[in-house]
Design an enzyme around this catalytic site. Structure first.
Site, mmCIF file in Angstrom:
data_model
loop_
_atom_site.group_PDB
_atom_site.id
_atom_site.type_symbol
_atom_site.label_atom_id
_atom_site.label_comp_id
_atom_site.label_asym_id
_atom_site.label_seq_id
_atom_site.Cartn_x
_atom_site.Cartn_y
_atom_site.Cartn_z
ATOM 1 C CD GLU A 35 42.449 46.053 38.619
ATOM 2 O OE1 GLU A 35 42.983 44.980 38.308
ATOM 3 O OE2 GLU A 35 41.689 46.167 39.596
ATOM 4 C CE LYS A 51 37.369 38.268 38.513
ATOM 5 N NZ LYS A 51 37.387 39.577 39.177
ATOM 6 C CG ASN A 83 46.292 26.455 32.191
ATOM 7 O OD1 ASN A 83 46.456 26.746 31.017
ATOM 8 N ND2 ASN A 83 45.113 26.521 32.793
ATOM 9 N N GLY A 84 50.462 26.966 33.757
ATOM 10 C CA GLY A 84 51.461 26.903 34.823
ATOM 11 C C GLY A 84 52.818 27.371 34.324
ATOM 12 C CD1 TRP A 110 47.084 37.201 31.100
ATOM 13 C CD2 TRP A 110 48.786 36.360 32.285
ATOM 14 N NE1 TRP A 110 47.587 38.201 31.899
ATOM 15 C CE2 TRP A 110 48.636 37.717 32.628
ATOM 16 C CE3 TRP A 110 49.802 35.628 32.900
ATOM 17 C CZ2 TRP A 110 49.449 38.351 33.553
ATOM 18 C CZ3 TRP A 110 50.628 36.258 33.826
ATOM 19 C CH2 TRP A 110 50.432 37.609 34.132
ATOM 20 C CD GLU A 140 40.443 47.454 45.750
ATOM 21 O OE1 GLU A 140 41.563 46.926 45.899
ATOM 22 O OE2 GLU A 140 39.663 47.122 44.850
HETATM 23 O O1 M6R Z 1 41.001 35.689 43.070
HETATM 24 P P1 M6R Z 1 41.767 36.486 44.105
HETATM 25 O O2 M6R Z 1 40.888 37.312 44.959
HETATM 26 O O3 M6R Z 1 42.692 35.622 44.902
HETATM 27 O O4 M6R Z 1 42.663 37.464 43.241
HETATM 28 C C1 M6R Z 1 43.603 38.291 43.843
HETATM 29 C C2 M6R Z 1 44.076 39.346 42.888
HETATM 30 O O5 M6R Z 1 44.694 38.760 41.771
HETATM 31 C C3 M6R Z 1 42.932 40.257 42.395
HETATM 32 O O6 M6R Z 1 42.259 40.836 43.458
HETATM 33 C C4 M6R Z 1 43.474 41.362 41.475
HETATM 34 O O7 M6R Z 1 44.257 42.230 42.217
HETATM 35 C C5 M6R Z 1 42.325 42.091 40.779
HETATM 36 N N1 M6R Z 1 42.607 42.257 39.389
HETATM 37 C C6 M6R Z 1 42.088 43.446 41.310
HETATM 38 O O8 M6R Z 1 41.022 44.081 40.684
#
Ligand code: M6R
Length: 608
Positions: free
Chosen positions: A488, A603, A100-101, A76, A481
């Site tokens: 997105e 994700k 990664n990182g 990514w 939200e």
């Molecule tokens: O895995 P997490 O809940 O910590 O992720 C946080 C956000 O990256 C995540 O909620 C992101 O905003 C989603 N793509 C929203 O649909």
């Protein structure tokens, strides 16, 4: 976000690595690649785009290649465009690596390598790791020394897997502040950035510590500490695992996951209702009840769920709550006190900013609680107390059922704290718990059954190039939200605005083709938000009103009114979120986008 897989065994590593990469696909990526020990040395095949492109390249250019050991990566893009050259693995001399990182000091390291004659092919920070390892290995011929020395040069976060051309059938790895696991299975040994990559082969894995080095062959996995001493690591046995279960007949994961919301709410909450009352570990409710302030820290959708949580804790338990964006909190924390409590919310349990904030709070000796959907994830392991949401595996990049589960869990947790504190009666708590676990899922089912109407509304509004969501209080938190969900996956520019704030400047952007979606629940602010909707209507915006009851005023103001009947106005937002999840889904679908893998998104966001 990036994924790592490594394999050593008697099976065909091409198949195993590609399989592992596919299991990591859900994290989001824009290129992929593998390095294998082929007959005449390390063979690296990489390409931008989907994993299928690697399959095609292997078939077209290296048909019949066989290897029993290799590494693979889904990238990514962070440093450098998502093209073939910047894809991993990166090679330097005898060394091939995946990373990664982010390496923060890569520019100075790159300059130092260049002074020693290294010519870089890519724009990435990662290639510098391959170069450093190779330089030291060329000088010393010692794998362990070259890896340890390289780690000492790097600033940032990393999980790295490496091959050395003259150490056939060996994979080496190390990590710092970035997840990496090893697993021994009947079919071979694995390294991975994420247990999901190997969960179909085993229920246990090893978790090397920061600074450890892993050496893996088909016969063994060895761990070495920072001083080079071999060490034993006890396996983590996963008893309570989220297993990926495919699309189950749905065309997309996102749609399947939206349809799982009622089950996610029930499964999450039923563990915490005993004899009709909210029930948690005594230490946890005592800590919360005694809090001077609760901080809820998270990112994205998890943060938006946290904002609903704020309203529950404040209303029922009378505890002040601050919701903090993890990426800000970790560098600009407010003044914290000894009796503050900290709730970290994360679906993946691996989000770098949330994990870093958790570590910062823990380092100050303050009490931390994780609300996490992924068992044994970093945030779950590191918090003082973990409460799991039971949403099950969430594969679509856009988070849906996790949000409903997180908000539901915060609701029941707030009631637990309120009971402990004596700010609600048992009777009230039992009635609310019943609404949450029994009546709310039924209300959600009603929305799920109304897909055609929601689809028709999305068709009416999807031509917009820009869109506003307005609301007040918790309606505003849901607006945030809903706006995030729509932008997105549909790529329509959306903004959520506190309804009363729009007129202080932003209303200048309202014009006929900019729809405004107005969320209104409860009585307290109904007429106020309707007035705000009327203000944008007067500027010829199309208005969709999503509300908990129909009124003449709403009908006169809005172009469309969608009514959601909910067992309690405090639960309206958890329920109505499903309308907006479906609305976003159908809008994105109507525009022809890949709803499960939206552009640029990951994700699990494991870099800051
Ligand atoms: O895995 P997490 O809940 O910590 O992720 C946080 C956000 O990256 C995540 O909620 C992101 O905003 C989603 N793509 C929203 O649909």
């Amino acid at each position: 976000m990036c994924g790592i897989i490594g394999y050593c065994g008697n099976e065909d590593s091409v198949v195993r690595l590609i399989d592992g990469l596919k299991a990591l696909e859900y994290r989001g990526y824009d290129s992929a690649g593998v390095s294998l020990f082929a007959e005449d040395g390390i063979l690296t095949v990489k390409a931008s785009g989907r994993i299928a492109n690697i399959d095609t390249r292997l078939a077209d250019e290296h048909s019949g290649v066989h290897a029993e050991c290799g590494i693979g990566h889904t990238r990514w893009a962070t440093t450098g465009k998502p093209n073939d050259i910047n894809s991993h693995p990166h090679n330097s001399g005898k060394v091939s690596i995946v990373h990664n990182g982010i390496i923060e000091n890569y520019k100075e390291l790159k300059r130092a390598c260049e002074q020693q004659g290294v010519v870089f092919a890519s724009e990435t920070d990662s290639e510098v790791i391959a170069a450093l390892i190779n330089l030291k290995y060329t000088e010393t011929g010692d794998v362990m020394q070259s890896l340890r020395w390289t780690m000492a040069q790097l600033t940032g976060s990393y999980a790295v897997a490496a091959l050395f051309a003259d150490r056939e059938k060996h994979v080496f790895a190390f990590r710092h502040d970035n997840p990496l696991i090893a697993a021994a299975t009947a079919d071979g040994n694995y390294l991975a950035s994420d247990f999901a990559a190997v969960s179909k082969y085993t229920d246990r894995y090893y978790l090397p510590e920061d600074g450890d080095i892993v050496e893996m062959t088909a016969d063994y996995i060895k761990f070495f500490d920072a001083d080079g001493n071999e060490k034993q690591i006890e396996p983590v046995v996963v008893t309570d695992m989220n297993r990926a279960d495919g699309k189950q007949g749905y065309p997309h994961y996102m749609l399947k996951e939206i349809h799982e919301v009622p089950r996610a709410i029930r499964d999450t909450c039923k563990d915490h209702i005993y004899e009709n009352l909210p029930t948690f570990d005594k230490e946890l409710t005592e800590k919360l009840a005694g809090a001077g302030r609760i901080y809820i820290i998270a990112c994205g959708t998890a943060l938006n769920a946290g904002k609903l949580g704020k309203t529950y804790f404040e209303k029922y338990a009378g505890i002040p709550v601050s919701c903090e964006t993890a990426s800000e909190f970790r560098y600009f924390p407010p003044i914290l006190n000894e009796n503050d409590r900290f709730i970290f919310i994360s679906q993946s349990g691996e989000t770098a900013d949330t994990a870093a904030s958790l570590r910062m709070v823990k380092a100050r000796g303050l009490y931390t609680i994780a609300v996490v959907n992924t068992p044994n994830s970093t945030i779950a392991r590191e918090a003082d107390n973990v409460i799991y949401t039971r949403a099950g595996t969430e594969t679509a990049v856009a988070s849906t059922k996790a949000y409903n589960a997180q908000a539901s869990l915060l609701f029941i947790l707030a009631l637990g704290a309120a009971l402990e504190k004596g700010t609600v009666s048992e009777e009230t708590a039992a009635a609310l718990a019943d609404k949450l676990v029994n009546q709310l899922p039924e209300a959600v089912e009603t929305i799920l059954a109304d897909t055609e109407k929601i689809k028709a509304l999305s068709e009416k509004y999807c031509t917009a190039h820009s869109c506003f969501f307005i609301g007040r209080g918790p309606d505003f938190y849901l607006a945030e939200e809903s706006s995030l969900k729509l932008k997105e996956i549909s790529y329509i520019h959306c903004e959520a605005y506190a309804a009363g704030e729009l007129k202080h400047g932003t209303i200048a952007l309202i014009e006929p083709d900019v729809p405004v979606i107005s969320i209104i629940s409860g009585d307290k602010i109904r007429s106020k938000t309707i007035n705000n909707a009327a203000e944008v209507k007067a500027r010829e915006a199309k208005v969709l009103m999503v509300t908990d009851r129909d009124t003449d005023e709403a009908e006169h103001t809005a172009d469309d009114v969608y009514v959601i009947h909910c067992p309690d106005s405090d639960l309206f937002h958890i329920c109505a979120a499903v309308f907006f999840q479906l609305f976003a889904y159908h809008t994105a679908l109507g525009k022809g986008w890949d709803v499960d893998k939206p552009r640029n998104l990951a994700k699990s966001v494991t870099v800051e």
